[in-house]
Enzyme design. Structure first.
Site, short mmCIF file in Angstrom:
data_model
loop_
_atom_site.label_atom_id
_atom_site.label_comp_id
_atom_site.label_asym_id
_atom_site.label_seq_id
_atom_site.Cartn_x
_atom_site.Cartn_y
_atom_site.Cartn_z
N CYS A 1 -4.91 2.59 -3.51
CA CYS A 1 -3.66 3.11 -2.94
C CYS A 1 -2.54 2.09 -3.11
O CYS A 1 -1.69 1.92 -2.22
CB CYS A 1 -3.82 3.50 -1.47
SG CYS A 1 -5.10 4.71 -1.20
N LYS B 1 -10.50 -0.53 10.63
CA LYS B 1 -10.70 -1.79 9.87
C LYS B 1 -10.97 -2.95 10.83
O LYS B 1 -11.10 -4.09 10.42
CB LYS B 1 -9.47 -2.07 9.02
CG LYS B 1 -9.20 -1.01 7.95
CD LYS B 1 -8.12 -1.46 7.01
CE LYS B 1 -7.35 -0.33 6.38
NZ LYS B 1 -8.00 0.33 5.26
N GLN C 1 -4.53 -4.75 6.97
CA GLN C 1 -5.56 -5.65 6.43
C GLN C 1 -5.67 -6.95 7.22
O GLN C 1 -6.74 -7.55 7.30
CB GLN C 1 -5.28 -5.97 4.96
CG GLN C 1 -5.47 -4.79 4.03
CD GLN C 1 -6.91 -4.27 4.01
OE1 GLN C 1 -7.87 -4.98 4.29
NE2 GLN C 1 -7.06 -2.99 3.70
N HIS D 1 0.87 -1.19 0.00
CA HIS D 1 0.00 0.00 0.00
C HIS D 1 0.90 1.24 0.00
O HIS D 1 2.03 1.18 0.51
CB HIS D 1 -0.84 -0.05 1.29
CG HIS D 1 -1.86 1.03 1.43
ND1 HIS D 1 -1.55 2.29 1.88
CD2 HIS D 1 -3.19 1.02 1.22
CE1 HIS D 1 -2.66 3.02 1.92
NE2 HIS D 1 -3.67 2.28 1.53
N ASP E 1 3.05 -4.49 8.16
CA ASP E 1 1.88 -3.64 7.99
C ASP E 1 0.66 -4.56 8.13
O ASP E 1 0.30 -5.30 7.21
CB ASP E 1 1.94 -2.98 6.61
CG ASP E 1 0.66 -2.22 6.28
OD1 ASP E 1 -0.27 -2.23 7.12
OD2 ASP E 1 0.59 -1.61 5.20
#
Ligand code: C6P
Length: 407
Positions: free
Chosen positions: A365, A227, A204, A124, A201
Site C-alpha cells: 500500500c 499492529k 507502524q 502509506h 501516522d
C-alpha cells in the site's frame, strides 16, 4: 539481549506454536498485523462472558460494567501515549479511519482552494488518498517532500515546502515499506514555527517506539490496535483538545449528540462527539489489555530487543549475493524490505510460505515508494518482540535455498 524475557513472551502467544505446512510457524508479517497474546484473547472472552452490553446507554449492571471497562481503556491509551486528557483520545476503526476523520472535519473546516498540504514520498496510501480526496473537494494542493535512495526524508526539501499556504503536514512516524523512522520532533518544530499543525501516522511506530504525544507536541497522532497486539477493528485518533473541540463532528448518530429535534441537533462534548454509533466495545477493552501487557514488558526493552533483531537480520541479509535491501535509513524500525535478482517478490512469499515462513510480498500500500525504487513490489520481513535470531536464521536459510533453486 540478555534480560529480555523472550521465552516467556513467546509462550504468551498461542498461535506461535502453530505448524504451517508441517513446519514451525515463523511469523514475520507483523507490520501488516501482529499476533495476539493470551491476555488479549482472555480479555475478549471475559468481556463476552461477564461484561458485555451496550455502553453509555443502560442503567443496568452489565451496561455500567461495559462502560467502565470501555472508558478505562481510554485512560490506558491516554497514559500509554502520554496525552494530557482522556478527551483527546477518540476511538475509531484504525489509522485509516482516523486520517479520513481529520481530513473530512479539520481539513474541510480549515483548508480551502490554493492551500497546501505537505506529505512525504514514503507515505502509506492511507496518508495519501484521504488528502487527495480533500484536495479534490476543496481545490487545495498536495505537496510531496522527496526521499533519498536510502529511504530517508530529504529534510531540507521538506522544510523548503513549508510556506504561508501550508495548512497541514501529515507524515509517517515510521514507514511501513522501508522501516524509516522520520525525524518527527524536528519536523514538528519546523512546522510549528510557521503555525502549521502536524498529523503523525503512527500505524507502524506504535508497537516499536515509546510515544509521548506531549513531548513530540504533535497535533494529531493516529494508530491501529491490530499492529499493537490488540484486535483489528479498533484504533485511535489522538488530537489536541483545542483542535478537536473546534472541529465539526464527523459522523452523525447515536451517542454523539446532546439534544435532537427535527429542527436542530446539538452535539456531545469530547470524546463522544466523534464516536457516533455503537463502537467495537470488546475490542476496545482488549486494546487496554494489550497496552497493559506491553507496559509490563516496557517499551524501552521492546525497542532495544527489536533493534538487535533488525541489526542481526540486516547483517545476515547483506551477506546474501543477489539480495538488495530496499530502505537503509540510518534511523530504522524493525522492517527488512528486499528484492532478489530474478525472483519476483510474490514467488519469494509463496516459496517461503512452503517453509512455514510468513512475510508480505507486494507494494505494501505504498505504490509511490515502489515507483521511486523502480520495482513492482518487495518482499518484506517485519519483526515483533516475539521474534528471535533463530527465526531470522530460518528466513535467511530459506532465501538462500530459493536462490539456489531459482536464482
Ligand atoms: N499497513 C502493512 O502491511 P489500517 O489498515 O487502518 O490499520 O492501517 C493503515 C496504515 C496506515 N499507515 C501506515 C504507515 C501503515 O503501515 C498502515 C497499514 C499495513 O504495511 C497494511 S497495508
Amino acid at each position: 539481549m540478555t534480560n529480555f524475557p523472550i521465552e516467556k513472551i513467546r509462550a504468551d502467544f498461542p498461535i506461535l506454536a502453530e505448524k504451517i505446512r508441517n513446519k514451525p510457524l515463523v511469523y514475520l508479517d507483523n507490520a501488516a498485523s501482529c499476533q495476539k497474546p493470551q491476555a488479549v484473547i482472555d480479555s475478549l472472552v471475559h468481556v463476552y462472558t461477564h461484561e458485555y452490553a451496550n455502553i453509555h446507554r443502560g442503567v443496568h449492571t452489565l451496561s455500567v460494567r461495559a462502560t467502565d471497562k470501555y472508558e478505562g481503556a481510554r485512560e490506558k491509551v491516554k497514559d500509554f501515549i502520554n496525552a494530557a486528557n482522556h478527551k483527546e483520545i477518540i476511538f475509531v476503526r484504525g489509522a485509516t479511519e482516523a486520517i479520513n476523520l481529520v481530513a473530512q472535519t479539520y481539513g474541510k473546516a480549515n483548508i480551502k482552494a490554493g492551500d497546501e498540504i505537505v506529505i512525504s514520498a514514503m507515505e502509506h496510501h492511507s496518508n495519501i488518498v484521504p488528502w487527495q480526496m480533500l484536495c479534490e473537494q476543496t481545490g487545495a494542493v498536495l505537496k510531496v517532500a522527496p526521499i533519498n535512495h536510502a529511504g530517508e526524508l530529504i529534510y531540507s526539501e521538506f522544510e523548503a515546502l513549508l510556506n504561508t499556504k501550508t495548512k497541514l503536514v501529515a507524515i509517517a512516524h515510521m514507514s511501513n515499506a522501508l522501516g524509516t523512522i522520520n525525524p518527527v520532533k524536528r519536523i514538528i518544530a519546523a512546522a510549528h514555527a510557521k503555525n502549521i499543525p502536524v498529523l503523525l501516522d503512527g500505524a507502524q511506530a506504535i508497537p516499536h517506539i515509546a510515544v509521548d504525544v506531549q513531548a513530540l507536541d504533535c497535533d494529531f497522532y493516529v494508530f491501529s490496535g491490530h499492529k499493537l497486539y490488540a484486535p483489528s477493528g479498533i484504533g485511535v485518533l489522538y488530537g489536541k483538545q483545542a483542535l478537536l473541540e473546534a472541529m465539526p463532528a464527523y459522523q452523525g448518530g447515536g451517542d454523539m449528540i446532546k439534544t435532537v429535534t427535527f429542527d436542530k441537533s446539538t452535539y456531545a462534548g469530547l470524546p463522544h462527539k466523534f464516536e457516533a454509533g455503537t463502537p467495537s466495545i470488546a475490542d476496545t477493552i482488549a486494546l487496554g489489555a494489550a497496552i497493559d501487557y506491553l507496559q509490563a514488558i516496557g517499551m524501552e526493552a521492546v525497542a532495544a530487543y527489536e533493534a538487535e533483531l533488525l541489526a542481526y537480520a540486516t547483517e545476515q541479509a547483506k551477506q546474501i549475493k543477489g539480495l538488495r535491501i530496499i530502505g537503509e535509513a540510518a534511523d530504522k524500525g524493525a522492517i527488512l524490505s528486499f528484492v532478489l535478482d530474478k525472483i519476483h517478490p510474490h514467488d519469494i512469499g509463496t516459496m517461503l510460505d512452503s517453509l512455514g515462513i510468513a512475510i508480505r510480498a507486494g507494494h505494501h500500500c505504498a505504490m509511490p515508494v515502489m515507483d521511486f525504487y523502480g520495482v513492482p513490489a518487495t518482499a518484506r520481513a517485519s519483526f515483533a518482540m516475539y521474534n528471535t535470531r533463530e527465526e531470522i536464521d530460518v528466513l535467511m536459510q530459506g532465501i538462500k535455498s530459493l536462490i539456489e533453486v531459482f536464482g
